[in-house]
Design a protein around this motif. Structure first.
Motif, PDB file in Angstrom:
ATOM      1  N   MET A   1       0.837  -1.183   0.000  1.00  0.00           N
ATOM      2  CA  MET A   1       0.000   0.000   0.000  1.00  0.00           C
ATOM      3  C   MET A   1       0.879   1.241   0.000  1.00  0.00           C
ATOM      4  O   MET A   1       1.957   1.242   0.573  1.00  0.00           O
ATOM      5  N   SER A   2       0.337   2.275  -0.578  1.00  0.00           N
ATOM      6  CA  SER A   2       1.112   3.513  -0.638  1.00  0.00           C
ATOM      7  C   SER A   2       1.041   4.255   0.689  1.00  0.00           C
ATOM      8  O   SER A   2       0.170   3.986   1.535  1.00  0.00           O
ATOM      9  N   THR A   5      -2.359   6.017   1.212  1.00  0.00           N
ATOM     10  CA  THR A   5      -3.444   5.136   1.633  1.00  0.00           C
ATOM     11  C   THR A   5      -3.357   4.857   3.127  1.00  0.00           C
ATOM     12  O   THR A   5      -4.376   4.882   3.828  1.00  0.00           O
TER      13      THR A   5
END
Length: 68
Positions: A1-2, A5
């Motif tokens: 996930m970034s 996020t």
């Protein structure tokens, strides 16, 4: 996930926790101090209802008639 996020998830979780905490505080406050009611009075308390009539005592039972 970034990273974005994860930050959004963290902030969303934080907001949900605060909503929960504030709702718990509101419920505790209502339990401790009572609700104001909808009585249009300035005092904030709802008008009392008249007391119901006390229940009548049952009539005494008759003594049984002797057998013949």
């Amino acid at each position: 996930m970034s990273e974005l996020t994860l930050t959004v998830l963290r902030l969303g979780f934080l907001v949900l926790l605060w909503v929960f905490v504030l709702s718990v505080v509101a419920v505790l406050r209502r339990d401790l101090f009572g609700s104001r009611g909808t009585g249009g009075e300035r005092g904030g308390r709802a008008p009392r209802r008249p007391a119901a009539e006390p229940a009548r005592a049952p009539e005494p039972a008759r003594a049984p008639e002797p057998a013949r």
